[in-house]
Design a protein around this motif. Sequence first.
Motif, PDB file in Angstrom:
ATOM      1  N   TYR A 192       0.817  -1.215   0.000  1.00 51.18           N
ATOM      2  CA  TYR A 192       0.000   0.000   0.000  1.00 51.18           C
ATOM      3  C   TYR A 192       0.856   1.272   0.000  1.00 51.18           C
ATOM      4  N   GLN A 193       2.181   1.067   0.151  1.00 55.70           N
ATOM      5  CA  GLN A 193       3.074   2.229   0.058  1.00 55.70           C
ATOM      6  C   GLN A 193       3.742   2.272  -1.313  1.00 55.70           C
ATOM      7  N   GLN A 194       3.409   1.317  -2.178  1.00 57.35           N
ATOM      8  CA  GLN A 194       4.073   1.255  -3.487  1.00 57.35           C
ATOM      9  C   GLN A 194       3.104   1.726  -4.566  1.00 57.35           C
ATOM     10  N   PRO A 195       3.414   2.837  -5.222  1.00 64.66           N
ATOM     11  CA  PRO A 195       2.494   3.364  -6.231  1.00 64.66           C
ATOM     12  C   PRO A 195       2.129   2.329  -7.304  1.00 64.66           C
ATOM     13  N   TYR A 196       3.090   1.501  -7.689  1.00 63.27           N
ATOM     14  CA  TYR A 196       2.793   0.495  -8.719  1.00 63.27           C
ATOM     15  C   TYR A 196       1.721  -0.480  -8.226  1.00 63.27           C
ATOM     16  N   MET A 197       1.859  -0.905  -6.963  1.00 62.23           N
ATOM     17  CA  MET A 197       0.884  -1.848  -6.413  1.00 62.23           C
ATOM     18  C   MET A 197      -0.471  -1.181  -6.241  1.00 62.23           C
ATOM     19  N   LEU A 198      -0.473   0.106  -5.918  1.00 57.91           N
ATOM     20  CA  LEU A 198      -1.763   0.798  -5.786  1.00 57.91           C
ATOM     21  C   LEU A 198      -2.445   0.891  -7.151  1.00 57.91           C
ATOM     22  N   GLN A 199      -1.630   1.105  -8.186  1.00 55.46           N
ATOM     23  CA  GLN A 199      -2.211   1.118  -9.548  1.00 55.46           C
ATOM     24  C   GLN A 199      -2.796  -0.253  -9.894  1.00 55.46           C
ATOM     25  N   MET A 200      -2.032  -1.282  -9.562  1.00 55.19           N
ATOM     26  CA  MET A 200      -2.508  -2.650  -9.840  1.00 55.19           C
ATOM     27  C   MET A 200      -3.815  -2.906  -9.099  1.00 55.19           C
ATOM     28  N   GLN A 201      -3.851  -2.407  -7.849  1.00 55.93           N
ATOM     29  CA  GLN A 201      -5.051  -2.622  -7.059  1.00 55.93           C
ATOM     30  C   GLN A 201      -6.240  -1.923  -7.710  1.00 55.93           C
ATOM     31  N   GLY A 202      -5.955  -0.735  -8.305  1.00 54.76           N
ATOM     32  CA  GLY A 202      -7.002  -0.019  -9.039  1.00 54.76           C
ATOM     33  C   GLY A 202      -7.557  -0.892 -10.151  1.00 54.76           C
TER      34      GLY A 202
END
Length: 364
Positions: A192-202
């Motif tokens: 949740y602190q990684q922008p890439y993972m937040l994008q993936m979560q989107g």
Amino acid sequence: MNAYELIQAKPHLHVFGDGTPRLMSLLDNALKWMADELSTRKDAVTLETGYGLTTVLMTMLARQHHSIAPDEPGYRRVLDYCKQQGIPAQGLQYHVGFSEDVLPKLDIPDESLDMVLIDGGHGIPTPFVDYAYTFKKIKVGGYLVVDDIQLGTGLMLKDFLLESKEWGLTGFFDSKTCAFRKYAATPGADWYQQPYMLQMQGQVDRLLAQAPGKGLDYVSLEPVVAAHKWTVRRAPEPAALESKLLPVVGVERLKLAALRDRVRKVAIFGAGQHTAWLEKILAGQEGLPQIVAVLDDAPAGKPARFGRPPVAAEGFDAGQVDAIVLSTDCLQRAMQLRCRALYGAGARLIDLYAGLPAGPYRKE
Ligand SMILES: C[S@@+](CC[C@H](N)C(=O)[O-])C[C@H]1O[C@@H](n2cnc3c(N)ncnc32)[C@H](O)[C@@H]1O
């Protein structure tokens, strides 16, 4: 021989299966960038996964170069080539093995490497393992070079680094190789602190939104069910696999019902063998709905399950529970009809194995 002459000479240091020499290398623009960058650094210490022309180049320009690949004869060819060309090779420390085996044992201080090239195995998880064991070892101001971004693993690693504030893209060569400069030390971060993972979560959230009513099943359990169908088709002994998968699917469905559909209380329909098995596999599991009743059309003389003596299905007030679990792996259709007749169309029924090929399955 200098670095640019080496790049022009393109020694073929790999071999095809029949022994014919082969060139498997970064392309010139990436190699020249590496050469320029390393030439400006005194006493550089470098590391690569995979070997080849880059091994000679990095050995030539670094004080110490670690190279990791599972190909001992390849390293002999590298050393022979260095000898022929008068390139000093005492700085080369080669480690014969797969990087996923070698890197965890390699004692390299954090923040000590000037450049790391990830170009060994390209299957999952190798480039990510290479990253995991090297990102802390790179100095602030050092470089991480990722080759083969046209492959899925390289692409993911590149996209992840592009979104990470600790890394900045400094080179993009021939649509194949990327170089990132490290701008800040990083201990690593949770998703949740990684922008890439937040994008993936989107993307996952959008997928869920596009499949209303399917919810978590759609992204988590359905692929398991689909993979299972495929496994059953190709596996020589599907029954053995089934016995492992079945508890996973059953437990997961009940947990999903509790989590997603807020099913708090259930009645188990059927007090037979399947329920005896279900009792075993649910024992000790957390996050399940509470089992408040065990129902059966012929409860007399049947043993208690889940600490409850079976009661007659007929006359049970289905309004007491959020759902009725069909405790069968082969008679779902008949049980559904029976439950509809007894409790009406509005009762929520849970078929633990919906989507799987028809049972019965072998159970351990
Ligand atoms: C594309 S070549 C490297 C080319 C080199 N970087 C160059 O530009 O000259 C890939 C290399 O990775 C090695 N390799 C494959 N799987 C590996 C692994 N799991 N760990 C380390 N090296 C691996 C292969 O032996 C091969 O030498």
